[in-house]
Design a protein around this motif. Structure first.
Motif, PDB file in Angstrom:
ATOM      1  N   PRO A 136       0.826  -1.220   0.000  1.00 23.78           N
ATOM      2  CA  PRO A 136       0.000   0.000   0.000  1.00 23.78           C
ATOM      3  C   PRO A 136       0.853   1.260   0.000  1.00 23.78           C
ATOM      4  CG  PRO A 136      -0.732  -1.574   1.676  1.00 23.78           C
ATOM      5  CD  PRO A 136       0.586  -2.052   1.180  1.00 23.78           C
ATOM      6  N   LEU A 137       0.589   2.123  -0.953  1.00 23.51           N
ATOM      7  CA  LEU A 137       1.370   3.348  -1.067  1.00 23.51           C
ATOM      8  C   LEU A 137       1.074   4.324   0.061  1.00 23.51           C
ATOM      9  CD1 LEU A 137       1.011   3.925  -4.903  1.00 23.51           C
ATOM     10  CD2 LEU A 137       3.002   3.057  -3.693  1.00 23.51           C
ATOM     11  N   SER A 138       0.002   4.107   0.799  1.00 20.33           N
ATOM     12  CA  SER A 138      -0.367   5.037   1.855  1.00 20.33           C
ATOM     13  C   SER A 138       0.545   4.935   3.067  1.00 20.33           C
ATOM     14  CB  SER A 138      -1.812   4.790   2.282  1.00 20.33           C
ATOM     15  OG  SER A 138      -1.976   3.455   2.735  1.00 20.33           O
ATOM     16  N   ARG A 148       4.264   7.088   8.147  1.00 20.35           N
ATOM     17  CA  ARG A 148       3.201   8.049   8.418  1.00 20.35           C
ATOM     18  C   ARG A 148       3.453   9.277   7.553  1.00 20.35           C
ATOM     19  NH1 ARG A 148       2.330   7.773  15.030  1.00 20.35           N
ATOM     20  NH2 ARG A 148       1.936   5.523  15.127  1.00 20.35           N
ATOM     21  N   MET A 149       2.745   9.341   6.444  1.00 21.47           N
ATOM     22  CA  MET A 149       2.999  10.373   5.444  1.00 21.47           C
ATOM     23  C   MET A 149       1.839  11.338   5.346  1.00 21.47           C
ATOM     24  SD  MET A 149       4.678   8.018   2.418  1.00 21.47           S
ATOM     25  CE  MET A 149       3.646   6.579   2.746  1.00 21.47           C
ATOM     26  N   GLN A 200       3.247  13.819   0.656  1.00 24.12           N
ATOM     27  CA  GLN A 200       4.245  12.749   0.698  1.00 24.12           C
ATOM     28  C   GLN A 200       3.703  11.471   0.054  1.00 24.12           C
ATOM     29  OE1 GLN A 200       5.079  12.685   4.920  1.00 24.12           O
ATOM     30  NE2 GLN A 200       6.997  13.816   4.647  1.00 24.12           N
ATOM     31  N   ARG A 201       2.417  11.230   0.199  1.00 26.48           N
ATOM     32  CA  ARG A 201       1.813  10.066  -0.458  1.00 26.48           C
ATOM     33  C   ARG A 201       1.779  10.247  -1.971  1.00 26.48           C
ATOM     34  NH1 ARG A 201      -3.318   8.724   3.606  1.00 26.48           N
ATOM     35  NH2 ARG A 201      -2.041   8.149   5.418  1.00 26.48           N
ATOM     36  N   VAL A 202       1.542  11.475  -2.411  1.00 23.78           N
ATOM     37  CA  VAL A 202       1.602  11.754  -3.849  1.00 23.78           C
ATOM     38  C   VAL A 202       3.020  11.507  -4.362  1.00 23.78           C
ATOM     39  CG1 VAL A 202       1.404  13.561  -5.597  1.00 23.78           C
ATOM     40  CG2 VAL A 202      -0.310  13.389  -3.777  1.00 23.78           C
ATOM     41  N   SER A 248       6.778   5.243  -7.187  1.00 21.96           N
ATOM     42  CA  SER A 248       6.405   3.862  -7.515  1.00 21.96           C
ATOM     43  C   SER A 248       6.144   3.690  -9.007  1.00 21.96           C
ATOM     44  CB  SER A 248       5.166   3.459  -6.720  1.00 21.96           C
ATOM     45  OG  SER A 248       4.023   4.193  -7.139  1.00 21.96           O
ATOM     46  N   LEU A 249       5.639   4.731  -9.672  1.00 19.63           N
ATOM     47  CA  LEU A 249       5.391   4.652 -11.118  1.00 19.63           C
ATOM     48  C   LEU A 249       6.693   4.624 -11.911  1.00 19.63           C
ATOM     49  CD1 LEU A 249       2.398   7.153 -11.427  1.00 19.63           C
ATOM     50  CD2 LEU A 249       2.309   4.648 -11.374  1.00 19.63           C
ATOM     51  N   LEU A 250       7.751   5.185 -11.347  1.00 15.33           N
ATOM     52  CA  LEU A 250       9.032   5.232 -12.046  1.00 15.33           C
ATOM     53  C   LEU A 250       9.916   4.023 -11.749  1.00 15.33           C
ATOM     54  CD1 LEU A 250       9.909   9.007 -11.495  1.00 15.33           C
ATOM     55  CD2 LEU A 250       9.005   7.951 -13.577  1.00 15.33           C
TER      56      LEU A 250
END
Length: 428
Positions: free
Chosen positions: A184-186, A198-199, A203-205, A211-213
Motif C-alpha cells: 500500500p502506497l499510503s 506516516r505520510m 508525501q503520499r503523492v 512507484s510509477l518510475l
C-alpha cells in the motif's frame, strides 16, 4: 538462528521432491561481499548431507574455496583490473557532490555501467558450451542464487529448475512486487523517498510518483539481462517473469529495522546472518576522521579507522568539562575507565560544586569558558536512547549510551507505615 532458518527452508525444497536423504544444489552467487554471507549457508547445507556445487567465474572477488563443497569455474574475458576499475568508478561518482538531479542521473549511469561490466561474465557463461553441458547432465534439484545480477535466475529458467533467492533486495521494490506482496502506497515508503510510514497527503503523492518510475528504472538497469534472457529462452520476458517464480525468498535484513508491511509466506527474514563469523573489535577505536558533516539516524555509530590495523591513533590527554550534580555521576564512571586504560584525564570544574570530587584517576582544574570547547566537541556521548526519543537526524559524532548511569543501581527503599487519608478526614 538465521542460519538454521535459511538451511531449513532450502532443505525442505531439496528433500521433498525425491524424499531422499539429501538433494543436489547448484549455487550461483554474486561475487564480492554478497558471497561472504551466502558462504555460511552453503557450508551448513553441505554439512547436512546435501551435495553442493558452486558455480563461479575464473576471475572473481572474495571467492575463497573450501573442501565443504565442489567448485566449478567457467572462463570469462574480463580481467580483475577491469572489475576493480568499474567498481572504483562507480564509487567515485557516488562520492562526488553534484546538484540534484545531476547527482541522481550520474549515479544511475555509473551503476548501469558497472552492472554491464560484471554482467559480461554471465554472457561468457552462456557462451561456454562445455559448462552448460555439464550443468544439464548433473541433475540438480534446485538453484540457490543472489539475483542482483540475474545470472542465476536466467540459468534456472534455462535448466527448468526451482530456485531460491538469497538477497538483500532490489532497488526498485521488485522483491515485493514480483512476489505479489501487498504494498500500500499510503504507508509503505518507497526507496529514496526518505519518508516514514506516516505520510502527509503530498508525501503520499510523492510516494506514488516514485512507484510509477520504479519499473522503468529497473528495466533500464537490467536492459542487458533482459536482452540475454530473451536470447537464451527464445521468448520475450520481463523482470517480473524472471523473478516471480522464485520458490523461496531469503531476505538478508531484519523486519525489526523495516517499516511494518505485509509479506508473502515464502519470504524468510534472516537479518544478521552475515555476522556468523564475528571478529573482536580492536582495543582502540577512538580514531575518528569525518570528511564532512552529514545527518544520520541515532542508531548509526561511526568508528572510522577500525580497519587500519596497528596504524591507529591513541589519545594521550583528554579535557573534560562536566555538568555538576547527578550528570557528573554517570560521566565519572567513564572517566575512571578511561584512566585505567592509560589516558590522562583533566577535569575542569568550579571550585564550589556539589558532586565533582578530587580523584586519583583525573586532575581537577578551575572552571573556564566552555563555549569554544562545546562547539568543537569531537564526540558527543548522549545519555539518551533513540528507542524512546522522536526520530530526528543527528551528527555522526553523536553516540547514544542510555542506561550507562544504571551501572551502580541501588535497591528501592521500602515504605512502611503508609496510611490512607480520606478527603473527609483531611478537610473536615
Amino acid at each position: 538462528m538465521s542460519l538454521r532458518l535459511s538451511c531449513a527452508w532450502i532443505s525442505i525444497l531439496l528433500i521433498l521432491p525425491g524424499l531422499s536423504h539429501g538433494g543436489k544444489l547448484l549455487v550461483v552467487p554474486m561475487v564480492g561481499s554478497h558471497w561472504l554471507s551466502m558462504q555460511e549457508v552453503v557450508e551448513k547445507l553441505s554439512q547436512r548431507g546435501h551435495e553442493v556445487v558452486v558455480l563461479v567465474p575464473e576471475v572473481s572477488w572474495q571467492m575463497e574455496t573450501t573442501q565443504a563443497y565442489k567448485v566449478v569455474t567457467y572462463p570469462v574475458r574480463q580481467t580483475l583490473e577491469e572489475l576493480d576499475n568499474a567498481f572504483r568508478e562507480c564509487i567515485d561518482v557516488h562520492l562526488t557532490e553534484k546538484p540534484f538531479p545531476l547527482n541522481t542521473l550520474a549515479m544511475y549511469k555509473a551503476s548501469v555501467h558497472a552492472f554491464n561490466i560484471f554482467f559480461g561474465q554471465c554472457k561468457d557463461l552462456f557462451r561456454s558450451q562445455e559448462t552448460l553441458r555439464f550443468l544439464n547432465q548433473s541433475g540438480f534439484d534446485a538453484i540457490l542464487t543472489d539475483p542482483i545480477f540475474m545470472c542465476g535466475t536466467i540459468l534456472a529458467h534455462h535448466l527448468s529448475l526451482p530456485f531460491v533467492f538469497f538477497m538483500r533486495g532490489f532497488p526498485c521494490n521488485l522483491h515485493f512486487s514480483a512476489s505479489q506482496s501487498p504494498s500500500p502506497l499510503s504507508y509503505i515508503p518507497r526507496l529514496f523517498s526518505f519518508n516514514s510510514d506516516r505520510m502527509t497527503f503530498f508525501q503520499r503523492v510523492e510516494n506514488t510518483l516514485i512507484s510509477l518510475l520504479e519499473l522503468d528504472y529497473c528495466n533500464g538497469y537490467y536492459a542487458e539481462a533482459l536482452e540475454l534472457s530473451s536470447e537464451v529462452l527464445q521468448r520475450d520476458v520481463s523482470l517480473t517473469d524472471l523473478v516471480s517464480p522464485a520458490a523461496i525468498w531469503i531476505l538478508r535484513f531484519d523486519f525489526v529495522f523495516e517499516y511494518v508491511r505485509p509479506v508473502m509466506p515464502n519470504m524468510v527474514f534472516v537479518g544478521g546472518i552475515n555476522c556468523a563469523k564475528e571478529k573482536p573489535l580492536p582495543k582502540v577505536i577512538i580514531d575518528f576522521v569525518f570528511e564532512y558533516p552529514m545527518p544520520v539516524m541515532p542508531n548509526m555509530v561511526f568508528i572510522g579507522g577500525i580497519h587500519c590495523g596497528e596504524k591507529k591513533k591513541t589519545l594521550s590527554q583528554l579535557v573534560v568539562v562536566p555538568m555538576d550534580e547527578s550528570h557528573w555521576l554517570s560521566l565519572c564512571l567513564l572517566l575512571v575507565a578511561l584512566s585505567q586504560k592509560g589516558y590522562q584525564i583533566v577535569t575542569v570544574a568550579p571550585e564550589v560544586n556539589s558532586s565533582v570530587e578530587v580523584s586519583a584517576h583525573y586532575t581537577l582544574k578551575r572552571q573556564v569558558a566552555v563555549e569554544e570547547l562545546l562547539s568543537h566537541g569531537s564526540i558527543w556521548l548522549e545519555r539518551a536512547d533513540f528507542g524512546v526519543e522522536y526520530s530526528m537526524p543527528v551528527m555522526p559524532n553523536i553516540v547514544f549510551i542510555e542506561g550507562m548511569n544504571c551501572g551502580k543501581k541501588k535497591p528501592l527503599s521500602q515504605c512502611h507505615d503508609i496510611k490512607l487519608v480520606k478527603d473527609s478526614d483531611r478537610f473536615p
